[in-house]
Design an enzyme around this catalytic site. Sequence first.
Site, short mmCIF file in Angstrom:
data_model
loop_
_atom_site.label_atom_id
_atom_site.label_comp_id
_atom_site.label_asym_id
_atom_site.label_seq_id
_atom_site.Cartn_x
_atom_site.Cartn_y
_atom_site.Cartn_z
N GLY A 129 10.00 -4.19 2.86
CA GLY A 129 11.17 -3.31 2.98
C GLY A 129 12.34 -3.78 2.17
O GLY A 129 12.87 -4.87 2.39
N PRO A 145 0.86 -1.19 0.00
CA PRO A 145 0.00 0.00 0.00
C PRO A 145 0.89 1.23 0.00
O PRO A 145 1.82 1.34 0.80
CB PRO A 145 -0.76 -0.11 1.33
N LYS A 202 -0.49 -3.85 9.48
CA LYS A 202 0.85 -3.54 8.95
C LYS A 202 1.53 -2.61 9.94
O LYS A 202 0.96 -1.60 10.35
CB LYS A 202 0.72 -2.89 7.58
N GLN A 217 -6.83 -0.73 3.30
CA GLN A 217 -6.18 -0.37 4.56
C GLN A 217 -6.84 0.85 5.18
O GLN A 217 -7.08 1.85 4.49
CB GLN A 217 -4.70 -0.06 4.32
N CYS A 255 2.34 4.09 9.76
CA CYS A 255 2.59 5.37 9.10
C CYS A 255 3.38 6.31 10.01
O CYS A 255 2.96 6.60 11.13
CB CYS A 255 1.27 6.04 8.69
N GLY A 296 7.23 -2.50 -2.70
CA GLY A 296 6.68 -1.17 -2.78
C GLY A 296 7.38 -0.33 -3.84
O GLY A 296 7.05 -0.37 -5.02
N ARG A 297 8.40 0.41 -3.41
CA ARG A 297 9.03 1.39 -4.29
C ARG A 297 9.58 0.78 -5.58
O ARG A 297 9.55 1.43 -6.63
CB ARG A 297 10.11 2.15 -3.52
C1 LIG Z 1 5.12 6.90 -1.25
C2 LIG Z 1 4.87 5.86 -0.19
C3 LIG Z 1 3.62 5.79 0.41
C4 LIG Z 1 3.37 4.81 1.38
N1 LIG Z 1 2.11 4.73 1.92
C5 LIG Z 1 1.81 3.72 2.76
C6 LIG Z 1 0.47 3.50 3.21
O1 LIG Z 1 -0.47 4.21 2.83
N2 LIG Z 1 0.26 2.49 4.09
C7 LIG Z 1 1.27 1.66 4.52
O2 LIG Z 1 1.02 0.74 5.30
N3 LIG Z 1 2.53 1.83 4.09
C8 LIG Z 1 2.82 2.81 3.21
N4 LIG Z 1 4.09 2.92 2.72
C9 LIG Z 1 5.12 1.94 3.13
C10 LIG Z 1 5.20 0.80 2.12
O3 LIG Z 1 4.00 0.06 2.11
C11 LIG Z 1 6.39 -0.15 2.42
O4 LIG Z 1 6.19 -0.76 3.67
C12 LIG Z 1 7.72 0.59 2.43
O5 LIG Z 1 7.83 1.46 1.31
C13 LIG Z 1 8.91 -0.39 2.41
O6 LIG Z 1 8.87 -1.20 1.27
P1 LIG Z 1 9.75 -0.93 -0.07
O7 LIG Z 1 11.19 -0.83 0.35
O8 LIG Z 1 9.45 -2.13 -0.93
O9 LIG Z 1 9.28 0.36 -0.66
C14 LIG Z 1 4.38 3.91 1.78
C15 LIG Z 1 5.63 3.99 1.18
C16 LIG Z 1 5.89 4.94 0.21
C17 LIG Z 1 7.25 4.99 -0.44
#
Ligand SMILES: Cc1cc2nc3c(=O)[nH]c(=O)nc-3n(C[C@H](O)[C@H](O)[C@H](O)COP(=O)(O)O)c2cc1C
Length: 352
Positions: free
Chosen positions: A209, A24, A147, A78, A108, A232-233
């Site tokens: 992550g 998300p 989460k 969520q 968050c 995610g990213r």
């Molecule tokens: C732009 C952005 C927005 C995010 N928004 C949410 C969110 O709405 N809810 C949530 O649980 N995590 C949110 N996250 C966290 C991601 O879900 C994820 O846990 C985090 O980016 C680590 O994973 P990654 O390294 O694959 O990006 C967000 C992350 C980013 C970069």
Amino acid sequence: MQVNLHETWQIGPVEIPSRLVLAPMAGVSVQAFRRQGRRFGAGLVCSEMVSCAGLQHGNERTLGYLRIAADERPLAVQIFGSDPAVMAEAAAMVEDARADIVDINFGCPVKKVTKTGAGATLLDEPDRACRVVEAVASAVSVPVTVKLRRGLENGSRACLSVGPRLVEAGAASLTLHPRSAKQMYTGTADHALTAELASLVDVPVVASGDITSRARAKTVLATTGAAAVMVGRAAQGNPWALREILDGEGVEPSREEVVAELILFMRETVRELGEHRATGFLKKFYGWYLGRGRFPRTFKAELTQLPTIAEVESRLLAAAPGARFVLARLEETLPQGDEVLLDLPISIYGGG
Ligand SMILES: Cc1cc2nc3c(=O)[nH]c(=O)nc-3n(C[C@H](O)[C@H](O)[C@H](O)COP(=O)(O)O)c2cc1C
């Protein structure tokens, strides 16, 4: 232990067809992103966090987050908030909108959210966090998941004490992003903590992550006991990363494929958000799709200056004319938007 990324698994009764979950992300996880994630192999996708207060007040934009297409499923919506009763009410609306899972955000780190006592703050208030999970779990019949981050402060291990309590309170799965709230996105995700958490609970744990490659995904699954990895990213403007992680197909997409996926994404986003909101929203995606050496920097900058989405689309097609055919083939394989959109039940509008 070797884990096959294509193996199905379950959260409660919900069957999830791969070990890859699309994260998300606020400002990113629109319907086009989630549907694309499913097409590229994500077994589960998730909406961005939705304010429980916004749902309770019938805020029109917030209600828009409950618009779910059939081909997104299985899908989790969520919600965030800190009041157990309001969270329970919001969860019932999410279930009414036919989400498969209600996910609760205890991760968050953003001030706007934490100052209201929601998001990662609840890791410091485990009693309230448990009351929220209990209230939500008793309000819905679909599985409730949480989460969370590792804790608020750097080095915190709060997730290891709070996590098992959340499961006792009714969480059917936990997703851990093992960074502290203070860290935001700096440093690295410490998946040794994910392994510790997985050993303490008897529900599936999802590791979030820094999962950016197939090798990393396999290592994290093999060394933590997590049931799935969340991406995610790495998937922003790059659904091909999901395919690479799942199947090891590390082939870079052609310029035509990139442009076709981007235009499809733009068209769907305009349908979901309307032309005006989509225009600003989409700008960051131009850089994400066209970066990674796929198109010159000047081209990306040029697109963000164009005043209308129609002009961006024309400019993209001029740069990769063959994309027209890829796009036509892609659109043929997709269900028509109107056919797959589930109507929001009347109850969500408060009975009209
Ligand atoms: C732009 C952005 C927005 C995010 N928004 C949410 C969110 O709405 N809810 C949530 O649980 N995590 C949110 N996250 C966290 C991601 O879900 C994820 O846990 C985090 O980016 C680590 O994973 P990654 O390294 O694959 O990006 C967000 C992350 C980013 C970069």
